[in-house]
Design a protein around this motif. Structure first.
Motif, PDB file in Angstrom:
ATOM      1  N   UNK A  78      13.010  14.373   3.343  1.00  0.00           N
ATOM      2  CA  UNK A  78      13.551  15.643   3.060  1.00  0.00           C
ATOM      3  C   UNK A  78      12.253  16.398   2.148  1.00  0.00           C
ATOM      4  N   UNK A  79      12.017  15.819   1.070  1.00  0.00           N
ATOM      5  CA  UNK A  79      10.990  16.432   0.367  1.00  0.00           C
ATOM      6  C   UNK A  79       9.641  16.473   1.138  1.00  0.00           C
ATOM      7  N   UNK A  80       9.328  15.470   1.716  1.00  0.00           N
ATOM      8  CA  UNK A  80       7.912  15.796   2.416  1.00  0.00           C
ATOM      9  C   UNK A  80       8.103  17.141   3.722  1.00  0.00           C
ATOM     10  N   UNK A  81       9.174  17.026   4.254  1.00  0.00           N
ATOM     11  CA  UNK A  81       9.322  18.267   5.305  1.00  0.00           C
ATOM     12  C   UNK A  81       9.297  19.590   4.568  1.00  0.00           C
ATOM     13  N   UNK A  82       9.812  19.767   3.301  1.00  0.00           N
ATOM     14  CA  UNK A  82       9.992  20.788   2.535  1.00  0.00           C
ATOM     15  C   UNK A  82       8.431  21.190   2.181  1.00  0.00           C
ATOM     16  N   UNK A  83       7.750  20.232   1.753  1.00  0.00           N
ATOM     17  CA  UNK A  83       6.512  20.438   1.251  1.00  0.00           C
ATOM     18  C   UNK A  83       5.627  20.815   2.702  1.00  0.00           C
ATOM     19  N   UNK A  84       5.819  20.271   3.832  1.00  0.00           N
ATOM     20  CA  UNK A  84       4.949  20.524   5.093  1.00  0.00           C
ATOM     21  C   UNK A  84       5.332  22.017   5.402  1.00  0.00           C
ATOM     22  N   UNK A 139       0.788  -1.290   0.112  1.00  0.00           N
ATOM     23  CA  UNK A 139      -0.015   0.069   0.087  1.00  0.00           C
ATOM     24  C   UNK A 139       0.745   1.143  -0.019  1.00  0.00           C
ATOM     25  N   UNK A 140       1.683   1.101   0.871  1.00  0.00           N
ATOM     26  CA  UNK A 140       2.974   2.490   0.791  1.00  0.00           C
ATOM     27  C   UNK A 140       3.307   2.722  -0.468  1.00  0.00           C
ATOM     28  N   UNK A 141       3.732   1.547  -0.957  1.00  0.00           N
ATOM     29  CA  UNK A 141       4.695   1.792  -2.230  1.00  0.00           C
ATOM     30  C   UNK A 141       3.783   2.162  -3.456  1.00  0.00           C
ATOM     31  N   UNK A 198      -1.011  17.582   1.919  1.00  0.00           N
ATOM     32  CA  UNK A 198       0.074  18.674   2.619  1.00  0.00           C
ATOM     33  C   UNK A 198       1.540  18.037   1.926  1.00  0.00           C
ATOM     34  N   UNK A 199       1.833  17.011   1.377  1.00  0.00           N
ATOM     35  CA  UNK A 199       2.971  16.691   1.057  1.00  0.00           C
ATOM     36  C   UNK A 199       2.843  16.357  -0.550  1.00  0.00           C
ATOM     37  N   UNK A 200       2.208  17.286  -1.087  1.00  0.00           N
ATOM     38  CA  UNK A 200       2.154  17.480  -2.410  1.00  0.00           C
ATOM     39  C   UNK A 200       1.702  16.293  -3.308  1.00  0.00           C
ATOM     40  N   UNK A 232       2.468   8.519   7.725  1.00  0.00           N
ATOM     41  CA  UNK A 232       3.865   8.626   8.179  1.00  0.00           C
ATOM     42  C   UNK A 232       4.870   7.889   7.458  1.00  0.00           C
ATOM     43  N   UNK A 233       4.556   6.375   6.974  1.00  0.00           N
ATOM     44  CA  UNK A 233       5.428   5.504   6.215  1.00  0.00           C
ATOM     45  C   UNK A 233       5.586   6.281   4.883  1.00  0.00           C
ATOM     46  N   UNK A 234       4.751   6.798   4.259  1.00  0.00           N
ATOM     47  CA  UNK A 234       4.884   7.918   2.849  1.00  0.00           C
ATOM     48  C   UNK A 234       5.769   8.886   3.210  1.00  0.00           C
ATOM     49  N   UNK A 235       5.514   9.664   4.099  1.00  0.00           N
ATOM     50  CA  UNK A 235       6.658  10.768   4.503  1.00  0.00           C
ATOM     51  C   UNK A 235       7.793  10.533   4.929  1.00  0.00           C
ATOM     52  N   UNK A 236       7.954   9.192   5.597  1.00  0.00           N
ATOM     53  CA  UNK A 236       9.444   9.185   6.119  1.00  0.00           C
ATOM     54  C   UNK A 236      10.153   8.383   4.903  1.00  0.00           C
TER      55      UNK A 236
END
Length: 276
Positions: free
Chosen positions: A257-263, A116-118, A147-149, A249-253
């Motif tokens: 780096x990209x997710x934190x930037x988007x947040x 699912x995460x993939x 929130x993470x684009x 959180x699985x997708x974000x982690x």
């Protein structure tokens, strides 16, 4: 899992499930052949039962049975009574919620979670859909993933959801959310998504259901049923929200780096609107 699934299983697998429920101490010491003989079935039926339960094999099944035996002093879900005292309501709601979250973690199938995460990571767009209480879960999922684009939608309108999914493709993911796994509208949306070659994911209570039969990937929350005062309905909602948080959180982690930037960009955008 065995108690919830027993009535839905084929006859031979049901016999094994009932034997394990009634004789857990003996079952955890058996090989597949021995368990098949004791339940008047076969070793191949034991293996099929493990697959029906979404487990990796007999060893995993025995580990889970042993784990439940160690937790035999656990109270489980409790329902409410007429004129229930408020302190008792507080305790029961809290206990039921904790129980639902713990059981959802215990029945986690990590292979399905990884798939699912993939799929969500690769997705060009993600469509979450649920009806009634599950619609709230779908909306919460949309608010997180956008929130993470991630191009993400959720709608309580059946026709609008159908129009969105009708434009999906193999690059998209459609997530159907239904605690019962039997919601007609959600099943139809997943069927449409399959026609469009989109990856389909179901989030339901544990067990066989119309949605789990349709979806490419099945995710499960605790299968405790709603009781007279619908206490488990509250708990099941929390378990569904818990699973959405896990996926997010699985997708974000995985793209930290990209997710934190988007947040951060989202946070700055919201602050800009507040200040102007």
């Amino acid at each position: 899992m065995l108690k919830e699934m027993a009535e839905q299983l084929p006859p031979s697998e049901r016999k094994i499930a009932l034997y394990i429920i009634e004789n857990p101490h003996e079952a955890i010491r058996c090989t597949a052949n021995e368990l098949g003989e004791l339940s008047s079935t076969s070793a191949s039926a034991v293996i099929r039962l493990c697959k029906s339960l979404g487990l990796g094999g007999l060893q995993e099944l025995k580990l889970r049975v042993a784990g439940d035996m160690r937790k035999s002093n656990k109270e489980g879900f409790t329902d409410f009574q007429p004129n229930e005292p408020q302190p008792s309501i507080v305790q029961k709601v809290t206990a039921n919620s904790i129980q639902a979250l713990l059981e959802t973690a215990e029945i986690m199938n990590y292979d399905s979670l990884s798939k699912a995460v993939e799929a969500l990571i690769r997705a060009k767009s993600i469509h979450f859909y649920g009806v009634g209480a599950s619609a709230v879960i779908a909306q919460d999922a949309q608010l997180k993933f956008v929130r993470i684009n991630k191009c993400t939608t959720s709608s309580t309108d059946f026709h609008l959801s159908a129009m969105l999914v009708a434009q999906s493709s193999k690059d998209d993911v459609v997530v159907g959310i239904s605690f019962s796994g039997e919601t007609f509208e959600v099943a139809k949306i997943l069927e449409l998504a399959k026609e469009k070659d989109a990856t389909t994911i179901s989030l339901t209570s544990y067990g066989l259901s119309p949605l789990s039969e349709i979806a490419d990937v099945n995710l499960y929350v605790s299968a405790k049923q709603e009781q007279v005062f619908r206490s488990a309905a509250t708990s099941s909602r929390l378990a569904q929200l818990q699973f959405i948080d896990i996926l997010f959180m699985c997708v974000l982690t995985s793209q930290y780096e990209a997710s934190i930037q988007k947040l951060d960009e989202v946070r700055m955008g919201i602050n800009f609107i507040k200040q102007n």
